[in-house]
Enzyme design. Structure first.
Site, PDB file in Angstrom:
ATOM      1  N   GLU A  38      21.521 -61.376 138.259  1.00  0.00           N
ATOM      2  CA  GLU A  38      20.915 -60.594 137.187  1.00  0.00           C
ATOM      3  C   GLU A  38      20.607 -61.507 136.001  1.00  0.00           C
ATOM      4  O   GLU A  38      21.446 -62.339 135.627  1.00  0.00           O
ATOM      5  CB  GLU A  38      21.868 -59.481 136.746  1.00  0.00           C
ATOM      6  CG  GLU A  38      21.199 -58.462 135.845  1.00  0.00           C
ATOM      7  CD  GLU A  38      22.144 -57.305 135.481  1.00  0.00           C
ATOM      8  OE1 GLU A  38      21.660 -56.190 135.297  1.00  0.00           O
ATOM      9  OE2 GLU A  38      23.351 -57.543 135.384  1.00  0.00           O
ATOM     10  N   ALA A  97      31.095 -60.323 133.281  1.00  0.00           N
ATOM     11  CA  ALA A  97      31.299 -59.925 134.663  1.00  0.00           C
ATOM     12  C   ALA A  97      29.988 -59.389 135.217  1.00  0.00           C
ATOM     13  O   ALA A  97      29.040 -59.143 134.469  1.00  0.00           O
ATOM     14  CB  ALA A  97      32.398 -58.863 134.749  1.00  0.00           C
ATOM     15  N   MET A  98      29.943 -59.200 136.535  1.00  0.00           N
ATOM     16  CA  MET A  98      28.721 -58.734 137.187  1.00  0.00           C
ATOM     17  C   MET A  98      29.067 -57.725 138.261  1.00  0.00           C
ATOM     18  O   MET A  98      29.983 -57.932 139.054  1.00  0.00           O
ATOM     19  CB  MET A  98      27.967 -59.932 137.783  1.00  0.00           C
ATOM     20  CG  MET A  98      26.685 -59.555 138.484  1.00  0.00           C
ATOM     21  SD  MET A  98      25.509 -58.741 137.365  1.00  0.00           S
ATOM     22  CE  MET A  98      24.553 -57.784 138.525  1.00  0.00           C
ATOM     23  N   GLU A  99      28.295 -56.640 138.307  1.00  0.00           N
ATOM     24  CA  GLU A  99      28.621 -55.475 139.124  1.00  0.00           C
ATOM     25  C   GLU A  99      28.084 -55.544 140.540  1.00  0.00           C
ATOM     26  O   GLU A  99      27.846 -54.503 141.167  1.00  0.00           O
ATOM     27  CB  GLU A  99      28.068 -54.201 138.464  1.00  0.00           C
ATOM     28  CG  GLU A  99      26.545 -54.080 138.422  1.00  0.00           C
ATOM     29  CD  GLU A  99      25.922 -54.616 137.154  1.00  0.00           C
ATOM     30  OE1 GLU A  99      24.779 -54.236 136.849  1.00  0.00           O
ATOM     31  OE2 GLU A  99      26.577 -55.421 136.470  1.00  0.00           O
ATOM     32  N   ASN A 100      27.900 -56.739 141.114  1.00  0.00           N
ATOM     33  CA  ASN A 100      27.381 -56.834 142.477  1.00  0.00           C
ATOM     34  C   ASN A 100      28.010 -55.753 143.352  1.00  0.00           C
ATOM     35  O   ASN A 100      29.227 -55.607 143.401  1.00  0.00           O
ATOM     36  CB  ASN A 100      27.708 -58.203 143.067  1.00  0.00           C
ATOM     37  CG  ASN A 100      27.468 -59.330 142.100  1.00  0.00           C
ATOM     38  OD1 ASN A 100      26.349 -59.580 141.701  1.00  0.00           O
ATOM     39  ND2 ASN A 100      28.543 -60.007 141.711  1.00  0.00           N
ATOM     40  N   HIS A 147      34.179 -51.003 133.380  1.00  0.00           N
ATOM     41  CA  HIS A 147      32.730 -51.121 133.164  1.00  0.00           C
ATOM     42  C   HIS A 147      32.018 -51.458 134.474  1.00  0.00           C
ATOM     43  O   HIS A 147      31.064 -50.770 134.876  1.00  0.00           O
ATOM     44  CB  HIS A 147      32.474 -52.214 132.119  1.00  0.00           C
ATOM     45  CG  HIS A 147      31.037 -52.356 131.731  1.00  0.00           C
ATOM     46  ND1 HIS A 147      30.516 -51.837 130.573  1.00  0.00           N
ATOM     47  CD2 HIS A 147      29.995 -52.967 132.353  1.00  0.00           C
ATOM     48  CE1 HIS A 147      29.232 -52.107 130.493  1.00  0.00           C
ATOM     49  NE2 HIS A 147      28.895 -52.804 131.564  1.00  0.00           N
ATOM     50  N   GLU A 148      32.473 -52.507 135.155  1.00  0.00           N
ATOM     51  CA  GLU A 148      31.784 -52.940 136.364  1.00  0.00           C
ATOM     52  C   GLU A 148      31.957 -51.945 137.510  1.00  0.00           C
ATOM     53  O   GLU A 148      31.045 -51.762 138.323  1.00  0.00           O
ATOM     54  CB  GLU A 148      32.287 -54.326 136.785  1.00  0.00           C
ATOM     55  CG  GLU A 148      32.154 -55.405 135.719  1.00  0.00           C
ATOM     56  CD  GLU A 148      30.766 -55.496 135.117  1.00  0.00           C
ATOM     57  OE1 GLU A 148      29.771 -55.222 135.831  1.00  0.00           O
ATOM     58  OE2 GLU A 148      30.661 -55.832 133.929  1.00  0.00           O
ATOM     59  N   HIS A 161      29.516 -49.183 137.312  1.00  0.00           N
ATOM     60  CA  HIS A 161      28.196 -49.602 137.796  1.00  0.00           C
ATOM     61  C   HIS A 161      28.017 -49.391 139.293  1.00  0.00           C
ATOM     62  O   HIS A 161      26.878 -49.334 139.774  1.00  0.00           O
ATOM     63  CB  HIS A 161      27.988 -51.091 137.514  1.00  0.00           C
ATOM     64  CG  HIS A 161      27.417 -51.394 136.171  1.00  0.00           C
ATOM     65  ND1 HIS A 161      26.304 -50.770 135.680  1.00  0.00           N
ATOM     66  CD2 HIS A 161      27.794 -52.295 135.225  1.00  0.00           C
ATOM     67  CE1 HIS A 161      26.017 -51.266 134.489  1.00  0.00           C
ATOM     68  NE2 HIS A 161      26.913 -52.187 134.195  1.00  0.00           N
ATOM     69  N   GLU A 186      23.495 -50.012 131.596  1.00  0.00           N
ATOM     70  CA  GLU A 186      24.527 -50.549 130.712  1.00  0.00           C
ATOM     71  C   GLU A 186      25.047 -49.535 129.703  1.00  0.00           C
ATOM     72  O   GLU A 186      26.230 -49.560 129.347  1.00  0.00           O
ATOM     73  CB  GLU A 186      24.007 -51.794 129.987  1.00  0.00           C
ATOM     74  CG  GLU A 186      23.631 -52.941 130.921  1.00  0.00           C
ATOM     75  CD  GLU A 186      24.804 -53.437 131.768  1.00  0.00           C
ATOM     76  OE1 GLU A 186      25.957 -53.025 131.530  1.00  0.00           O
ATOM     77  OE2 GLU A 186      24.550 -54.243 132.693  1.00  0.00           O
TER      78      GLU A 186
END
Length: 873
Positions: free
Chosen positions: A157, A291-294, A326-327, A330, A349
């Protein structure tokens, strides 16, 4: 295999969800924004990658099943830092392959027209392993024995999947992904789905093939591999794994337990079973700021999810739970249902920011998470009050602009709007609408009208009319309240206009404002204020009035003098949220020249004797901002004496240095007060900190974790060279990244000029997992020694920022440069930003410079008032 997600709702969700008729999804590929042609649509990628960390190249090949919507001879895909060896459609080679380096696209032309229907595109290519967190990257770090090590990870992203494989790198082009990767045999590989098979190849490698994903956007693809610890659990039948580099396993236990609580919570709230067979978390050293919500395998900066109770305070759990909440949110809002284009990022978001807070509050009610959300709103309003702000839903034309929308408006303002709407419509009605929205758009892409339709259907109101001003217009409203009393009954005259802090014209926008009128403590009346002015009932004249009761709304309110006096007289009887709101608003009005500092201090005085951690903590924040304005100014010493006089009784009321630690919040407040006293150069506090620091040399566990961090920070601030070196040694020898950073940051804030110069040089020689911290060190040194640090920044810009991704570079460069507002002329900061950011980043530059000018105006406006207040004490 993929689990069915809509065959049945979970037990306990509530029958009200079952009565909502599903809507039909509205956004088709043809209607979605984005520059790629819509004539060819991917359905299934079969990707095989072989990363080589010696050559820093990725040998890749892919077979993509595509749907040709209109006859065409050309296929256009996104690709970056990639060469194409061959491209075929149904076995027929392309007659030409053109790579546009600026456009980041590959155009493949075929000799014959490709007919409507399904076809197979095959591409052999070579991509590039990145050295920063974009695409597929290598992350270097020091292992548990202090030896150099490396792993690979991905960060796609917003638009970096194209760095790992050619494809349709826009969110509307959802497809299934079947990934195979060749990695060292000793490594563990993680992707969105479980491993289907693993086959040894060669002497030291293995080929790992993962199960096929559901249909999803390209930016959610993930691949991580390294020498990992793994801890495992489960939640409602979903397998959970948490991965971290060797030695980190025990410190990830709290993260595992948090996820085990969050999955059932979200399944109950959304009424939708988590759709994948497993959900992983991967902790990556260094990585990037968050962080990233993969989907199925979330990635986190390592220091955001480690927790060791022996060396970290209990309050650190909040940050860990927050970011995981949060993640994980998602996985439904963002992954299962995705915005159609980056202009709708807030649909991802804003939702996750709101749901993160909601989930944390309901799972950990003693943390009072909504109070922190309210205070984050106030910070966002500062940026939103400037002429450089933009609507939450803003146009996005290119990759740089896509990165720029990841700001406080897409996250916090959008989340605040959702909270207002939930309060206005009622939690059950709002939840019904969300369930309708998600079930209508499963495995699909959305635009805001999809959400408004779902909420309108269940509430029988025109939600789009209410939402338009908040989402499609810049800024936010300010409400002026004038009260009139007759026979003991209060009538309120309300007027609204846009709130601005920099002279921007208010304009003509009229917001539909969901008021929560509190006419007496705990007595609320909801009112929709959607006209330029209105008159409403305001309760009894002798009761305190708060128009934005419990601080649920995203707007400011100014009151007449009589109402302010009532608020101050009853201040301690108001809710904590009300008190924080009145402090925040009065401070903003004082900074922006709409009121005097005396108004703020009247509320502060009304709170005298209070030890509520949130309210006193906000007062400390206000005093800290005043201290920033006074720093190196003629009134600095007098203000510090005032601070010390204010803070000592507060510390005494909290039990002094060794007060009871039964309350996490009171403990954290006590540590903040001690730190504030030291910042004000209170000699007794500094001496006590040095005394306690000496105990650590004999016994590393002599101090409780939070107090240890406070003590270490104080001795670092006033360190000599011996203490500085001791702090650095303690940091470098620590295994825990949080503790390591605590020791090192404490050294970097040293006031001594020689040590400051040493810190600047150290920024160029950090351990690999902390290299992204280097520019922050320059900004820290710049607070005391701006000319020294600025000269260093100018000389070493490439070394400090050169390895950063474009996504990280924007906020880092603008934020670091903006931190020099007190010591570097604005025109020099502006010139630096324009020289070191691309022209497409003009919004980021303008926002940074607007912030610099605003701070200078605030200081000039408030300094005389602060000096006069202190002198009158």
């Amino acid at each position: 295999m993929k689990k069915p997600i809509f065959s049945a709702l979970l037990i306990g969700v509530g029958s009200f969800l079952l009565c909502v008729a599903p809507l039909s999804a509205r956004v088709s590929i043809a209607a979605a924004p984005g520059p790629l042609p819509k004539t060819v649509v991917p359905l299934l990628y079969d990707i095989n990658v072989v990363p080589n960390l010696k050559t820093m190249k990725i040998a890749g090949n892919e077979r993509v099943v595509v749907d040709v919507v209109n006859p065409t001879k050309t296929v256009v895909v996104d690709a970056l830092q990639t060469t194409v060896q061959s491209a075929k459609i149904d076995g027929t080679s392309a007659s030409s392959v053109k790579i546009g380096r600026k456009s980041e696209r590959v155009t493949m032309r075929f000799p014959r027209t490709i007919a409507v229907g399904k076809h197979t595109l095959t591409i052999a290519y070579t991509a590039t392993v990145q050295t920063s967190s974009q695409g597929l990257f290598v992350q270097k770090y020091l292992d548990e024995n202090g030896k150099p090590a490396e792993m690979i990870g991905t960060q796609m992203e917003a638009t970096d999947a194209r760095r790992m494989f050619p494809g349709w790198d826009e969110p509307a082009f959802r497809a299934k992904f079947h990934l195979t990767a060749t990695v060292p045999r000793a490594w563990t590989a993680v992707s969105n789905m479980p491993i289907a098979k693993s086959v040894n190849v060669g002497a030291a490698s293995k080929r790992v093939t993962f199960e096929t994903t559901p249909s999803m956007s390209s930016y959610l693809v993930v691949l991580c591999a390294g020498n990992f610890d793994r801890i495992s659990g489960s939640a409602n039948g979903t397998k959970i794994n948490v991965y971290g580099t060797k030695g980190k396993g025990p410190e990830l236990t709290y993260a595992l337990h948090s996820l085990e609580r969050l999955i059932p919570y979200y399944e109950r709230y959304y009424g939708i079973k988590f759709p994948l067979p497993k959900l992983d978390m991967v902790a990556i050293p260094g990585f990037f700021g968050g962080a990233m919500e993969n989907w199925g395998a979330m990635t986190f900066t390592e220091d955001s999810i480690v927790y060791n109770p022996k060396i970290q305070p209990r309050s650190a759990k909040r940050g860990v739970f927050d970011i995981i909440a949060h993640e994980t949110s998602h996985q439904w809002n963002g992954d299962l249902t995705t915005m159609a284009w980056w202009d709708g990022l807030w649909l991802n978001e804003g939702f996750a920011t709101w749901m993160e807070t909601k989930a944390t509050e309901e799972n950990n009610p003693t943390w009072h998470r909504w109070l922190g959300f309210d205070q984050a709103n106030d910070g966002t309003m500062i940026a939103d009050a400037l002429g450089t702000t933009h609507p939450v839903q803003m146009p996005v034309h290119n990759e740089t602009e896509a990165n720029e929308v990841f700001d406080e408006l897409s996250y916090q303002k959008a989340g605040a709007f959702l909270r207002m709407m939930e309060a206005y419509l009622g939690p059950q009605t709002f939840r019904k609408g969300l369930h309708a929205y998600f079930t209508a758009n499963e495995y699909a892409n959305t635009v805001p009208s999809d959400l408004w339709s779902a909420l309108s259907q269940v509430s029988h109101q025109n939600i789009a009319r209410i939402a338009n001003s908040w989402i499609e217009k810049p800024g936010f409203p300010s409400i002026a309240v004038t009260a009139r009393c007759q026979n003991g009954t209060r009538t309120l005259k309300l007027t609204q206009q846009r709130y601005t802090s920099d002279g921007t014209a208010p304009g003509s926008t009229i917001w539909a404002i969901p008021l929560n009128i509190e006419s007496a403590p705990g007595k609320f009346t909801p009112v929709l204020f959607d006209t330029p002015s209105m008159t409403v009932a305001g309760g009894h004249c002798n009761e305190p009035l708060v128009l934005n009761g419990n601080d649920i709304g995203y707007y400011r309110v100014s009151y007449d003098a009589a109402q302010r006096r009532l608020q101050q007289n009853f201040f301690r009887k108001l809710s904590v949220a009300d008190r924080l709101e009145l402090l925040d608003n009065s401070w903003a009005f004082a900074e922006d020249g709409k009121a005097k500092l005396s108004t703020v201090m009247a509320y502060v005085n009304a709170d005298a004797g209070d030890t509520n951690p949130h309210v006193v903590g906000q007062v400390l924040t206000l005093l800290g901002t005043m201290a920033q304005y006074e720093y190196h100014q003629p009134g600095d010493a007098a203000f510090k004496r005032y601070e010390i006089g204010y803070l000592r009784p507060v510390l005494s009321a909290l039990g002094g240095w060794d007060g009871a630690s039964t309350s996490v919040e009171r403990t954290a407040l006590r540590e903040s007060v001690i730190g504030a006293l030291a910042s004000a150069e209170d000699s007794a506090t500094i001496a006590e900190a040095r005394k306690r620091f000496a105990l650590l040399a004999k016994n590393p566990t002599a101090l409780a974790p939070g107090l240890k961090d406070t003590v270490v920070s104080i001795v670092g601030r006033y360190a000599d060279e011996q203490t500085y070196n001791q702090l650095m040694q303690l940091g470098m020898s620590s295994h825990n990244p949080i503790e390591m950073q605590s020791y090192m940051e404490s050294a970097f804030i040293a006031k001594d000029p020689a040590l400051a110069q040493k810190s600047l040089q150290m920024s160029l020689h950090l351990p690999p997992q902390f290299q992204s911290f280097a520019p922050v060190i320059v900004a820290i040194v710049g607070q005391d020694h701006p000319r020294m640090a600025w000269a260093f920044l100018l000389k070493h810009t490439n070394a400090l920022f050169g390895q950063m991704s474009g996504f990280d570079r924007l906020p880092y460069v603008s934020g670091i440069a903006g931190a020099f507002w007190r010591g570097v002329p604005p025109e020099q900061i502006d010139a630096y930003l324009k020289a070191n950011l691309p022209p497409q980043a003009s919004l980021s530059i303008d926002k940074a410079m607007a912030g610099v000018h605003l701070l200078l105006k605030h200081r000039a406006r408030l300094l005389p008032q602060i000096d006069a207040f202190v002198k009158a004490r």
